[in-house]
Design a protein around this motif. Sequence first.
Motif, PDB file in Angstrom:
ATOM      1  N   SER A   1       0.824  -1.208   0.000  1.00 36.84           N
ATOM      2  CA  SER A   1       0.000   0.000   0.000  1.00 36.84           C
ATOM      3  C   SER A   1       0.857   1.257   0.000  1.00 36.84           C
ATOM      4  O   SER A   1       2.031   1.237   0.372  1.00 36.84           O
ATOM      5  CB  SER A   1      -0.920   0.003   1.224  1.00 36.84           C
ATOM      6  OG  SER A   1      -0.150   0.011   2.406  1.00 36.84           O
ATOM      7  N   GLU A   2       0.254   2.343  -0.425  1.00 34.49           N
ATOM      8  CA  GLU A   2       0.920   3.656  -0.423  1.00 34.49           C
ATOM      9  C   GLU A   2       0.800   4.250   0.976  1.00 34.49           C
ATOM     10  O   GLU A   2      -0.293   4.340   1.533  1.00 34.49           O
ATOM     11  CB  GLU A   2       0.220   4.567  -1.428  1.00 34.49           C
ATOM     12  CG  GLU A   2       0.812   5.947  -1.547  1.00 34.49           C
ATOM     13  CD  GLU A   2       2.011   5.998  -2.470  1.00 34.49           C
ATOM     14  OE1 GLU A   2       3.138   5.944  -1.950  1.00 34.49           O
ATOM     15  OE2 GLU A   2       1.826   6.111  -3.697  1.00 34.49           O
TER      16      GLU A   2
ATOM     17  N   ALA B   1      -2.712   8.863  -4.068  1.00 32.28           N
ATOM     18  CA  ALA B   1      -2.444   7.640  -3.307  1.00 32.28           C
ATOM     19  C   ALA B   1      -3.659   6.716  -3.297  1.00 32.28           C
ATOM     20  O   ALA B   1      -3.527   5.490  -3.418  1.00 32.28           O
ATOM     21  CB  ALA B   1      -2.037   7.987  -1.880  1.00 32.28           C
TER      22      ALA B   1
ATOM     23  N   PRO C   1      -0.102  10.038   2.496  1.00 30.07           N
ATOM     24  CA  PRO C   1       0.576  11.271   2.068  1.00 30.07           C
ATOM     25  C   PRO C   1       0.425  12.358   3.127  1.00 30.07           C
ATOM     26  O   PRO C   1      -0.609  12.462   3.778  1.00 30.07           O
ATOM     27  CB  PRO C   1      -0.169  11.652   0.780  1.00 30.07           C
ATOM     28  CG  PRO C   1      -0.855  10.407   0.337  1.00 30.07           C
ATOM     29  CD  PRO C   1      -1.204   9.672   1.595  1.00 30.07           C
TER      30      PRO C   1
ATOM     31  N   TYR D   1      -8.607   7.324   4.914  1.00 30.21           N
ATOM     32  CA  TYR D   1      -7.568   6.685   4.099  1.00 30.21           C
ATOM     33  C   TYR D   1      -6.903   5.538   4.856  1.00 30.21           C
ATOM     34  O   TYR D   1      -6.735   4.433   4.329  1.00 30.21           O
ATOM     35  CB  TYR D   1      -6.514   7.726   3.702  1.00 30.21           C
ATOM     36  CG  TYR D   1      -5.427   7.151   2.822  1.00 30.21           C
ATOM     37  CD1 TYR D   1      -5.545   7.179   1.441  1.00 30.21           C
ATOM     38  CD2 TYR D   1      -4.284   6.565   3.376  1.00 30.21           C
ATOM     39  CE1 TYR D   1      -4.556   6.641   0.626  1.00 30.21           C
ATOM     40  CE2 TYR D   1      -3.294   6.022   2.572  1.00 30.21           C
ATOM     41  CZ  TYR D   1      -3.439   6.063   1.201  1.00 30.21           C
ATOM     42  OH  TYR D   1      -2.470   5.513   0.403  1.00 30.21           O
TER      43      TYR D   1
ATOM     44  N   SER E   1       1.867   9.778  -6.949  1.00 30.19           N
ATOM     45  CA  SER E   1       2.162   8.461  -6.385  1.00 30.19           C
ATOM     46  C   SER E   1       3.332   7.823  -7.124  1.00 30.19           C
ATOM     47  O   SER E   1       3.195   7.368  -8.258  1.00 30.19           O
ATOM     48  CB  SER E   1       0.932   7.546  -6.480  1.00 30.19           C
ATOM     49  OG  SER E   1       1.285   6.221  -6.125  1.00 30.19           O
TER      50      SER E   1
ATOM     51  N   LYS F   1       4.652   5.089  -6.237  1.00 32.40           N
ATOM     52  CA  LYS F   1       4.317   3.660  -6.328  1.00 32.40           C
ATOM     53  C   LYS F   1       3.511   3.362  -7.590  1.00 32.40           C
ATOM     54  O   LYS F   1       3.660   2.297  -8.199  1.00 32.40           O
ATOM     55  CB  LYS F   1       3.534   3.216  -5.083  1.00 32.40           C
ATOM     56  CG  LYS F   1       4.402   2.888  -3.891  1.00 32.40           C
ATOM     57  CD  LYS F   1       3.542   2.358  -2.768  1.00 32.40           C
ATOM     58  CE  LYS F   1       4.397   1.883  -1.602  1.00 32.40           C
ATOM     59  NZ  LYS F   1       5.127   0.659  -1.906  1.00 32.40           N
TER      60      LYS F   1
ATOM     61  N   TYR G   1      -3.886   4.954  -6.581  1.00 35.13           N
ATOM     62  CA  TYR G   1      -2.921   3.846  -6.657  1.00 35.13           C
ATOM     63  C   TYR G   1      -3.473   2.624  -5.938  1.00 35.13           C
ATOM     64  O   TYR G   1      -3.432   1.503  -6.456  1.00 35.13           O
ATOM     65  CB  TYR G   1      -1.581   4.241  -6.026  1.00 35.13           C
ATOM     66  CG  TYR G   1      -0.763   3.024  -5.669  1.00 35.13           C
ATOM     67  CD1 TYR G   1      -0.099   2.284  -6.649  1.00 35.13           C
ATOM     68  CD2 TYR G   1      -0.712   2.561  -4.353  1.00 35.13           C
ATOM     69  CE1 TYR G   1       0.604   1.135  -6.330  1.00 35.13           C
ATOM     70  CE2 TYR G   1      -0.011   1.415  -4.028  1.00 35.13           C
ATOM     71  CZ  TYR G   1       0.645   0.706  -5.014  1.00 35.13           C
ATOM     72  OH  TYR G   1       1.326  -0.448  -4.684  1.00 35.13           O
ATOM     73  N   ASN G   2      -3.984   2.827  -4.715  1.00 35.44           N
ATOM     74  CA  ASN G   2      -4.504   1.701  -3.932  1.00 35.44           C
ATOM     75  C   ASN G   2      -5.704   1.045  -4.607  1.00 35.44           C
ATOM     76  O   ASN G   2      -5.844  -0.179  -4.584  1.00 35.44           O
ATOM     77  CB  ASN G   2      -4.883   2.164  -2.521  1.00 35.44           C
ATOM     78  CG  ASN G   2      -3.663   2.393  -1.647  1.00 35.44           C
ATOM     79  OD1 ASN G   2      -2.668   1.692  -1.766  1.00 35.44           O
ATOM     80  ND2 ASN G   2      -3.736   3.390  -0.780  1.00 35.44           N
TER      81      ASN G   2
ATOM     82  N   ALA H   1      -2.829   8.315 -11.086  1.00 35.09           N
ATOM     83  CA  ALA H   1      -2.054   8.473  -9.852  1.00 35.09           C
ATOM     84  C   ALA H   1      -0.600   8.850 -10.129  1.00 35.09           C
ATOM     85  O   ALA H   1       0.027   9.558  -9.338  1.00 35.09           O
ATOM     86  CB  ALA H   1      -2.097   7.183  -9.039  1.00 35.09           C
TER      87      ALA H   1
END
Length: 350
Positions: free
Chosen positions: A5-6, A140, A9, A100, A178, A180, A143-144, A169
């Motif tokens: 996971s990210e 973020a 932030p 989040y 992100s 990631k 991304y998730n 993202a």
Amino acid sequence: MKLTSEPLPRCQESSFEVVLQTVSKIKSAESEEIKWVPCPQSYRHDYLVTRAEELVDKKIKAGEPLAYFLKGQLFFEEGRYEEALPQFEQNKDTDFQSMYQLGVMYYDGLGTAPDPKKGVEYMEKIINSDSPKARHLKFAAAYNLGRAYWEGCGVEILEKEAERLWFFAADHGNPKASVKAQSALGMLYSATHPKDLKKAFFWHSEACGNGSLESQGILGLMYFYGHGVRKNLKAALECLNQASDRGNVYVKGHLVQYYYRRKFFTKAAEFAKSITENDNVGQIAKDTDCVPFYIAKGLAMASFYLARCLQLGLGTKPDAAAAKKYYSKACNLDPDIAADLELTANHGRI
């Protein structure tokens, strides 16, 4: 391949860092007192966290809006997930940072039974919100959510939807977006059929430039094998050695293989031994923020070549019992790669 996971932030406009600032202030103000405590090195961290918790509790009693989030974040960063969960639940409907963290915790099963659908729901709320307070979380969260579609966890597997979300993202390589997601796009284009290695190289380059240890290692291997870019051994080794120094275990395994094939057996055996001393994949993933799938592969490679050196007495004294131990470790970590390496070794290589 399960991605990680990210991390939450940080927003400059919020008081996210209040807990850490509080700990720092306590450390400065009471440093003289701590010096005289028995075993101060083992005591200091727990002491500071306890004092920070006390100060956050005062904020809760005073009715400060972010206090529950700050207490939850303190517990979360300490790995006390079961204690963090109810703190984030307190204001999940009004605080997007709490929302989040709950999304991450339910998706990954941190402090609670996994509930990926619930995790997906929280990320979608953040992405779809018009609130300015959710703005810094959108990359973020996307991304998730893309990770969920990639893994088929909480939603069905939809690679195109994962690609769309990660592209948003990644924000064209923006270092504030992100990273990631940028790295994940590189992995996606390396895994799709047909592969698009030029796109993979581009996104790993962007992520590497923005600090991704994962992409730095993969970029080095792309230079090494000429995947998506012209083969460049100098650039490859520079990239691989830097990633190795930063703790990329996948890269370390490949460097062991490189030393072995170049017949630098002593270096291969010594380096492999140092790598295999820590085979806690989960902890390494947490410390380096790298994907466990690749960490296991790197450890398997190091274990296999160490076993080979021990079996044949290359760069070290022969030890059949130790060789058997490391062959077994390689197979347990990654049966497929261990079998492939054995096949390669038995076809013309030492």
